[in-house]
Design a protein around this motif. Structure first.
Motif, mmCIF file in Angstrom:
data_model
loop_
_atom_site.group_PDB
_atom_site.id
_atom_site.type_symbol
_atom_site.label_atom_id
_atom_site.label_comp_id
_atom_site.label_asym_id
_atom_site.label_seq_id
_atom_site.Cartn_x
_atom_site.Cartn_y
_atom_site.Cartn_z
ATOM 1 N N UNK A 49 0.739 -11.380 -0.550
ATOM 2 C CA UNK A 49 1.282 -10.075 -0.537
ATOM 3 C C UNK A 49 2.277 -9.556 -1.079
ATOM 4 N N UNK A 50 1.718 -8.322 -1.641
ATOM 5 C CA UNK A 50 2.120 -6.963 -2.169
ATOM 6 C C UNK A 50 4.022 -7.294 -1.353
ATOM 7 N N UNK A 51 5.146 -6.779 -1.646
ATOM 8 C CA UNK A 51 6.427 -6.667 -2.107
ATOM 9 C C UNK A 51 6.746 -4.861 -0.968
ATOM 10 N N UNK A 52 7.491 -5.163 -0.344
ATOM 11 C CA UNK A 52 8.199 -3.969 0.193
ATOM 12 C C UNK A 52 8.150 -2.984 -1.116
ATOM 13 N N UNK A 53 8.263 -2.816 -2.025
ATOM 14 C CA UNK A 53 8.116 -2.103 -2.752
ATOM 15 C C UNK A 53 7.564 -1.726 -4.071
ATOM 16 N N UNK A 54 6.428 -2.300 -3.715
ATOM 17 C CA UNK A 54 5.086 -2.040 -4.055
ATOM 18 C C UNK A 54 4.661 -1.173 -3.054
ATOM 19 N N UNK A 55 4.615 -1.743 -1.349
ATOM 20 C CA UNK A 55 4.052 -1.190 -1.148
ATOM 21 C C UNK A 55 4.372 1.023 -0.924
ATOM 22 N N UNK A 56 5.462 0.807 -0.869
ATOM 23 C CA UNK A 56 6.217 2.059 -1.120
ATOM 24 C C UNK A 56 6.494 2.693 -2.008
ATOM 25 N N UNK A 57 5.417 1.921 -2.659
ATOM 26 C CA UNK A 57 5.104 2.993 -4.316
ATOM 27 C C UNK A 57 5.604 3.245 -5.372
ATOM 28 N N UNK A 58 6.954 2.138 -5.324
ATOM 29 C CA UNK A 58 7.810 2.333 -6.212
ATOM 30 C C UNK A 58 7.187 1.310 -7.245
#
Length: 432
Positions: free
Chosen positions: A6-15
């Motif tokens: 699973x992708x981290x929240x930071x990655x999902x936010x596009x950062x």
């Protein structure tokens, strides 16, 4: 078939996850840089510096900042972004210390000119050095979003949260001590970004053969060596030209002609740029979904053409109707952010020299700071405020047309493949 983690929240936010601390550091740095924006001018005047001298001081600061904005891309190609950011942090801290410990206590104007003027080199080297870093790290599919977060942090600090911090600190610790607090915020933000970001790209040096002179010259020749970069730089000039022009004429127009109070105008200005902050992030995401070129053309070029006219004509017709004026001010601030994907698109047009491409883009940003006021100075006399508004609207319409030339190489290849019936397979496999 294995499941991907699973992708981290930071990655999902596009950062980009390796740069996450850099965004926080940039926000704190720009808050510190923006602390003085709302009160330094009257503070120096109260200490005996004449208005004309204060204006000259700020002019020198602006020239230094424009020069550093251009050099940030050049030096990032030469040294790597991390070293450029260290240089910007050091310049800001050293000359702020000189400004606070010697120039202000001694009321020495030449020393103010040296310390404050040269401090103007600091924030663009730090901030735009990080911009180059993002361009080299963020995946292309999310580059617009990553750039949107950059502008969210940049404009969130300067002037928005910086002015808010000043308004809270000045009544408690005084104006002079607040300038020291600004130094503390800048130092904290700079150290967070530079010590906690571990991404290797920030230290990369250029390929062999890219010497200092070639890189410096290349940051200018890229404007015609790659005409699409030149067009992108021109679109960037148009992007904020009206903003800087409006700083000259709109306060007078809204207060003396329309009939708003100065406080109401300042509230309109605050709403305009508060909206712009969040729209920067929004249009970064929209650019990744809809396409960078289409976002720039329709939300930036076409959007600003309409919002610029509305910003003048709605108050002109409705009078000092604050709710209506608030809506058109917010709409104008939002459409200015439609150009955010330029920061992703232009370096992608010159992938082997991203620093040079961003230097050209930053050159356009710097040029807009005097193009806008120059349009006002030349045309407000013969044409009036309404004529100036139509000139700016016409410039945005031109940028709408120019944006269609900002075609990425793979887009051009897709178009050629689609035109060739024998290349259907190539067209189907080319990126959209």
């Amino acid at each position: 078939m294995t499941n991907s983690p699973p992708r981290s929240l930071i990655t999902r936010l596009g950062i980009p996850p390796t740069l996450a601390w850099g965004y926080l550091g940039l926000l704190l740095f720009m808050i510190g840089d923006g602390v003085e924006s709302g009160y330094l001018s009257p503070y120096l005047i109260d200490r005996g510096v004449s208005e004309s001298r204060v204006a000259l001081l700020f002019t020198v600061y602006g020239i230094a900042a424009g020069l550093a904005a251009w050099l940030s891309g050049v030096l990032s190609d030469l040294w790597g972004p991390r070293r450029v950011m260290w240089t910007g942090l050091a310049i800001w801290a050293v000359f702020q210390l000189l400004f606070l410990t010697a120039a202000i206590p001694l009321a020495g104007y030449p020393l103010m000119m040296i310390s404050y003027g040269l401090r103007g080199l600091g924030y663009p080297l730090f901030a735009y050095g990080f911009l180059v870093w993002i361009a080299g790290v963020a995946p292309r599919a999310r580059l617009g979003t990553a750039m949107g977060w950059f502008w969210f942090a940049f404009t969130g600090g300067l002037p928005t949260l910086g002015s808010l911090v000043a308004s809270g600190l000045i009544p408690r610790i005084g104006s002079y001590a607040t300038l020291w607090a600004a130094l503390a915020l800048v130092a904290a933000g700079g150290l967070i970004a530079l010590l906690l970001v571990r991404d290797d790209h920030g230290g990369r040096r250029p390929r062999a053969g890219d010497g200092p002179l070639a890189t410096l010259v290349g940051s200018v020749t890229v404007l015609w060596r790659n005409p699409r970069v030149g067009v992108g730089s021109l679109v960037r000039v148009i992007n904020t030209a009206s903003q800087f022009g409006f700083f000259v004429i709109m306060p007078i127009h809204f207060t003396r002609t329309v009939g708003f109070s100065l406080t109401q105008w300042l509230h309109l200005l605050s709403a305009m740029f508060a909206t712009n902050i969040f729209a920067n992030l929004l249009f970064g995401v929209v650019g990744d979904r809809l396409g960078w070129r289409r976002t720039i053309a329709w939300f930036g070029g076409a959007g600003c053409t309409v919002s610029t006219l509305l910003l003048f004509y709605v108050p002109h017709v409705a009078g000092p109707n604050f709710p209506l004026a608030l809506l058109v001010a917010a709409f104008y601030g939002a459409t200015l952010a439609g150009y955010v994907p330029l920061s992703a698109l232009v370096p992608t047009l010159e992938p082997k020299h991203q620093g040079q491409a961003l230097a050209a883009l930053n050159l356009g940003a710097g040029a807009s700071t005097f193009v806008g006021p120059a349009v006002v100075a030349v045309f407000v006399g013969p044409l009036g405020v309404e004529g100036v508004i139509w000139i700016f609207a016409g410039m945005y319409a031109v940028s709408f047309l120019l944006a269609h030339f900002l075609q990425l190489p793979d887009e051009a290849g897709t178009a050629r493949a689609a035109a060739d019936p024998g290349s259907a397979t190539a067209a189907a496999s080319a990126p959209a």
